[in-house]
Motif scaffolding. Structure first.
Motif, PDB file in Angstrom:
ATOM      1  N   LEU A   1      45.149  53.940  37.790  1.00 26.34           N
ATOM      2  CA  LEU A   1      44.617  53.252  36.611  1.00 26.34           C
ATOM      3  C   LEU A   1      43.548  52.242  37.027  1.00 26.34           C
ATOM      4  O   LEU A   1      42.518  52.093  36.356  1.00 26.34           O
ATOM      5  CB  LEU A   1      45.752  52.549  35.860  1.00 26.34           C
ATOM      6  N   VAL A   2      43.798  51.556  38.145  1.00 26.35           N
ATOM      7  CA  VAL A   2      42.797  50.624  38.676  1.00 26.35           C
ATOM      8  C   VAL A   2      41.542  51.379  39.097  1.00 26.35           C
ATOM      9  O   VAL A   2      40.415  50.931  38.853  1.00 26.35           O
ATOM     10  CB  VAL A   2      43.375  49.831  39.859  1.00 26.35           C
ATOM     11  N   LEU A   3      41.723  52.549  39.715  1.00 29.46           N
ATOM     12  CA  LEU A   3      40.578  53.361  40.137  1.00 29.46           C
ATOM     13  C   LEU A   3      39.740  53.784  38.941  1.00 29.46           C
ATOM     14  O   LEU A   3      38.507  53.720  38.970  1.00 29.46           O
ATOM     15  CB  LEU A   3      41.056  54.603  40.891  1.00 29.46           C
ATOM     16  N   PHE A   4      40.389  54.230  37.882  1.00 30.09           N
ATOM     17  CA  PHE A   4      39.662  54.647  36.676  1.00 30.09           C
ATOM     18  C   PHE A   4      38.853  53.476  36.108  1.00 30.09           C
ATOM     19  O   PHE A   4      37.707  53.652  35.702  1.00 30.09           O
ATOM     20  CB  PHE A   4      40.635  55.170  35.614  1.00 30.09           C
ATOM     21  N   TRP A   5      39.458  52.300  36.051  1.00 29.70           N
ATOM     22  CA  TRP A   5      38.769  51.155  35.465  1.00 29.70           C
ATOM     23  C   TRP A   5      37.594  50.713  36.333  1.00 29.70           C
ATOM     24  O   TRP A   5      36.529  50.365  35.821  1.00 29.70           O
ATOM     25  CB  TRP A   5      39.746  50.005  35.262  1.00 29.70           C
ATOM     26  N   ARG A   6      37.768  50.732  37.657  1.00 30.19           N
ATOM     27  CA  ARG A   6      36.689  50.317  38.556  1.00 30.19           C
ATOM     28  C   ARG A   6      35.511  51.285  38.505  1.00 30.19           C
ATOM     29  O   ARG A   6      34.359  50.875  38.596  1.00 30.19           O
ATOM     30  CB  ARG A   6      37.209  50.221  39.996  1.00 30.19           C
ATOM     31  N   ARG A   7      35.792  52.558  38.326  1.00 33.06           N
ATOM     32  CA  ARG A   7      34.725  53.562  38.303  1.00 33.06           C
ATOM     33  C   ARG A   7      34.051  53.657  36.940  1.00 33.06           C
ATOM     34  O   ARG A   7      32.894  54.043  36.855  1.00 33.06           O
ATOM     35  CB  ARG A   7      35.286  54.930  38.708  1.00 33.06           C
ATOM     36  N   SER A   8      34.777  53.297  35.889  1.00 29.20           N
ATOM     37  CA  SER A   8      34.184  53.404  34.549  1.00 29.20           C
ATOM     38  C   SER A   8      34.770  52.342  33.629  1.00 29.20           C
ATOM     39  O   SER A   8      35.628  52.631  32.779  1.00 29.20           O
ATOM     40  CB  SER A   8      34.433  54.803  33.970  1.00 29.20           C
ATOM     41  N   PRO A   9      34.341  51.075  33.774  1.00 25.91           N
ATOM     42  CA  PRO A   9      34.855  49.997  32.918  1.00 25.91           C
ATOM     43  C   PRO A   9      34.230  50.054  31.519  1.00 25.91           C
ATOM     44  O   PRO A   9      33.198  49.444  31.267  1.00 25.91           O
ATOM     45  CB  PRO A   9      34.452  48.735  33.678  1.00 25.91           C
ATOM     46  N   SER A  10      34.838  50.782  30.629  1.00 29.57           N
ATOM     47  CA  SER A  10      34.299  50.958  29.279  1.00 29.57           C
ATOM     48  C   SER A  10      35.447  50.916  28.281  1.00 29.57           C
ATOM     49  O   SER A  10      36.624  50.935  28.654  1.00 29.57           O
ATOM     50  CB  SER A  10      33.561  52.299  29.165  1.00 29.57           C
ATOM     51  N   TRP A  11      35.089  50.881  26.992  1.00 27.11           N
ATOM     52  CA  TRP A  11      36.137  50.834  25.980  1.00 27.11           C
ATOM     53  C   TRP A  11      36.884  52.163  25.916  1.00 27.11           C
ATOM     54  O   TRP A  11      38.071  52.199  25.582  1.00 27.11           O
ATOM     55  CB  TRP A  11      35.542  50.472  24.618  1.00 27.11           C
TER      56      TRP A  11
END
Length: 218
Positions: free
Chosen positions: A100-110
Motif C-alpha cells: 500500500l505504501v508502494l502504491f501511494w509513493r508511485r502514484s499519490p493521487s485521489w
C-alpha cells in the motif's frame, strides 16, 4: 509446518495462548470430514489438525509458514511463550501494508487514495489477525503489480507473484496480465536488459508455481 507429538507437544501445551492440551499419544479416528471446522485446534488462530499418524499439521502449505518462520524465531529468542503466536499477525501486517505504501509513493493521487480506502474497508482486513494466508497472498499480489513499473526492484515483481501462486495456485491466473503489464511498462518495441531479465524470472516462477498443485494432486 507440524507439531511433532513426540517432541513438541509439552512445549505447545505450556506456551500456546488457546488453553489447549494436545495429547502426544492420540491418533486420529477414521473420519471422512477430518478437515471440518470442529476438528481444528485453536479455533481460527490455531489452524492445526490431527493427522492420521498422530501429528498435528498446519492447515496451509509451506510458503506462508516459511515466511512466518523468521519472525517466529525472533519472538522465540526475545520472548518465548505465547508472544510467539504474534508472528502470524506481524507477518500479515508487514506483507499487507508495504504494498500500500508502494502504491501511494508511485502514484499519490485521489484514485490511489480511493483504492486504498476500499481495500482497507474490505473483508480482507479482519484476516490480518488470523494465521491464514489471505492477507499474505493479497499483499504479495499487490506488491508484484506495484513493482512492475520501471525501477530498481522491478526484477522482484514476477518473483513475488510466483511466491503467492506457490501458496495459492489459482493466483497463477494473474500471470498473463502481469506479463502484459511488464511488457507495456518496458515500452513497445523496446527489449532492454531489465525486460528480458524480468521475463526469465517470470517464466521461472510461473513454472515453479505449478509444483504445489502437482504435489497436492499426488
Amino acid at each position: 509446518l507440524a507439531v511433532d507429538p513426540a517432541r513438541r507437544v509439552p512445549y505447545f501445551n505450556e506456551t500456546n495462548p488457546f488453553g489447549l492440551q494436545l495429547d502426544a499419544s492420540r491418533t486420529a479416528p477414521p473420519d471422512p470430514d477430518a478437515e471440518g471446522e470442529d476438528r481444528q485446534f485453536g479455533g481460527t488462530l490455531g489452524s492445526l489438525y490431527l493427522s492420521a499418524d498422530g501429528s498435528y499439521r498446519y492447515i496451509h502449505p509451506w510458503v506462508y509458514s516459511l515466511a512466518v518462520a523468521p519472525v517466529y524465531a525472533v519472538l522465540h529468542l526475545l520472548s518465548p511463550g505465547p508472544s510467539e503466536y504474534l508472528a502470524f499477525r506481524i507477518t500479515n501486517i508487514i506483507v499487507f501494508f508495504v504494498p500500500l505504501v508502494l502504491f501511494w509513493r508511485r502514484s499519490p493521487s485521489w484514485e490511489t487514495l480511493l483504492f486504498l480506502v476500499v481495500l482497507l474497508a474490505s473483508p480482507i482486513s479482519p484476516h490480518l489477525q488470523f494465521s491464514h494466508p489471505e492477507a499474505f497472498c493479497l499483499g504479495l499480489v499487490l506488491a508484484s503489480f506495484a513493482l512492475a513499473r520501471p525501477g530498481r526492484f522491478r526484477v522482484l515483481s514476477p518473483f513475488l507473484l510466483g511466491v503467492a501462486a506457490a501458496q495459492n495456485v489459482p493466483i497463477a491466473l494473474f500471470f498473463p496480465l502481469h506479463l502484459w503489464l511488464l511488457w507495456r511498462e518496458a515500452g513497445i518495441g523496446r527489449v532492454d536488459i531489465s525486460a528480458r531479465l524480468c521475463l526469465r524470472v517470470f517464466l521461472l516462477y510461473a513454472a515453479a508455481a505449478t509444483l504445489p498443485a502437482a504435489l497436492l494432486l499426488y
